[in-house]
Write a protein that holds these residues in place. Structure first.
Motif, short mmCIF file in Angstrom:
data_model
loop_
_atom_site.label_atom_id
_atom_site.label_comp_id
_atom_site.label_asym_id
_atom_site.label_seq_id
_atom_site.Cartn_x
_atom_site.Cartn_y
_atom_site.Cartn_z
N LYS A 111 0.82 -1.22 0.00
CA LYS A 111 0.00 0.00 0.00
C LYS A 111 0.85 1.27 0.00
O LYS A 111 0.48 2.28 0.59
CB LYS A 111 -0.97 0.00 1.19
N ASP A 164 -1.27 4.17 -4.50
CA ASP A 164 -2.73 4.07 -4.54
C ASP A 164 -3.21 3.40 -5.81
O ASP A 164 -4.19 2.65 -5.80
CB ASP A 164 -3.35 5.47 -4.44
N TRP A 176 -6.35 -0.17 -8.62
CA TRP A 176 -6.31 0.76 -7.50
C TRP A 176 -6.69 0.09 -6.19
O TRP A 176 -7.37 -0.94 -6.16
CB TRP A 176 -7.20 1.97 -7.77
N THR A 219 -9.89 4.03 -2.73
CA THR A 219 -9.39 5.14 -3.54
C THR A 219 -10.56 5.86 -4.20
O THR A 219 -11.52 5.23 -4.64
CB THR A 219 -8.43 4.63 -4.63
#
Length: 299
Positions: free
Chosen positions: A142, A145, A268, A272
């Motif tokens: 992570k 994004d 993504w 997000t």
């Protein structure tokens, strides 16, 4: 006592793949990075990296190191937020970290980012470029994004943007050109091959080469795309590459019987902003070259 500087060393080494690259990014010496990591491991009382393999093997985190790496990211994020609040400059702007595969056209990326930033002035876009494997690592931890890279069977948080074939790349005076715009898969044995470390020749493509009895005569294994293409300019060698990656002064030739293509799209993280994803997707789609196999009408 653990120092935040040493945490930054750890995060940078993992993010950039080596102590040498981390030192370049942080503008300090490589021995300083190594000393900082050793001090951190001494403080923790255990190894962060698995050093059991060959010396030239890329650094990999131990299981405990992976957990501490995630904690280090959280700690550094808290420190940055606290510093901004104390300074009276709390971060209020939206932020999007985009990871981009290093085999995607640089012109496309530059123009797409310019378009996105002009339309989304309130969003700070950070760009991270790396290999496909590096993007996967950043995404799983992570650190980014969104990634613009290869996509397979589409998941809920993925969008296909285009497909493009893998083509033979040669100099304008290469003998392949005399055979028109298409060569056969067996023609690939006639001239030396330059293997790009990021070659998109998937298992299906390798199986087709094997089925036809084709063994590529690899004379070079090159990590840098620019060096691979420069070698092609100065010789009768060739490589295989996505069509959009071929420089304008070189020639792309279709290979009959190979029929390998790559699928490029966005993936993504959960949560997000879909509005930002839509804006980013639109910016990229506007800049996709007319020579690429666009599949937007099929989506």
């Amino acid at each position: 006592m653990i120092k935040t500087q040493h945490l930054r060393f750890l995060v940078s080494v993992v993010d950039y793949g080596s102590a040498t690259k981390a030192a370049e990014r942080l503008h300090i010496s490589q021995p300083s990075i190594s000393a900082g990591l050793k001090a951190l491991e001494d403080e923790l009382g255990g190894a962060l990296f698995d050093r059991s393999g060959p010396a030239n093997r890329p650094l990999t985190l131990t299981p405990k190191g992976q957990g501490f790496y995630r904690r280090a990211i959280e700690i550094l994020g808290i420190c940055e937020s606290a510093h901004a609040e104390f300074s009276g400059n709390p971060v209020q702007e939206k932020k999007l970290v985009l990871g981009v595969a290093d085999t995607i056209s640089k012109d496309l990326i530059v123009e797409a980012i310019r378009s996105f930033e002009s339309n989304e002035a309130g969003t700070k876009l950070n760009l991270w470029e790396g290999s496909v494997s590096r993007l996967e690592s950043w995404f799983s931890h992570k650190r980014v994004d969104v990634i613009l890279s290869n996509v397979g069977s589409l998941m809920p948080n993925e969008k296909l943007l285009w497909r493009e074939p893998l083509v033979a790349v040669v100099a304008p005076d290469h003998p392949y050109i005399s055979t028109a715009n298409v060569i056969s898969i067996r023609d690939l044995t006639e001239y030396p091959f330059i293997h790009r470390s990021n070659c998109e020749l998937d298992p299906l493509g390798r199986a087709r080469l094997k089925a036809e009895g084709v063994k590529l005569d690899a004379r070079a294994r090159i990590e840098s795309e620019s060096l691979a293409f420069e070698l092609i300019r100065r010789s009768k060698k060739f490589t295989l590459a996505p069509e959009s990656l071929v420089p304008s002064d070189l020639v792309s030739i279709k290979v009959s019987g190979l029929e390998v293509e790559r699928s490029i799209g966005l993936r993504w993280q959960e949560g997000t902003s879909l509005q930002m994803i839509a804006a980013l997707s639109a910016a990229i789609e506007q800049k996709i070259s007319k020579h690429e196999a666009i599949v937007n009408d099929e989506l």
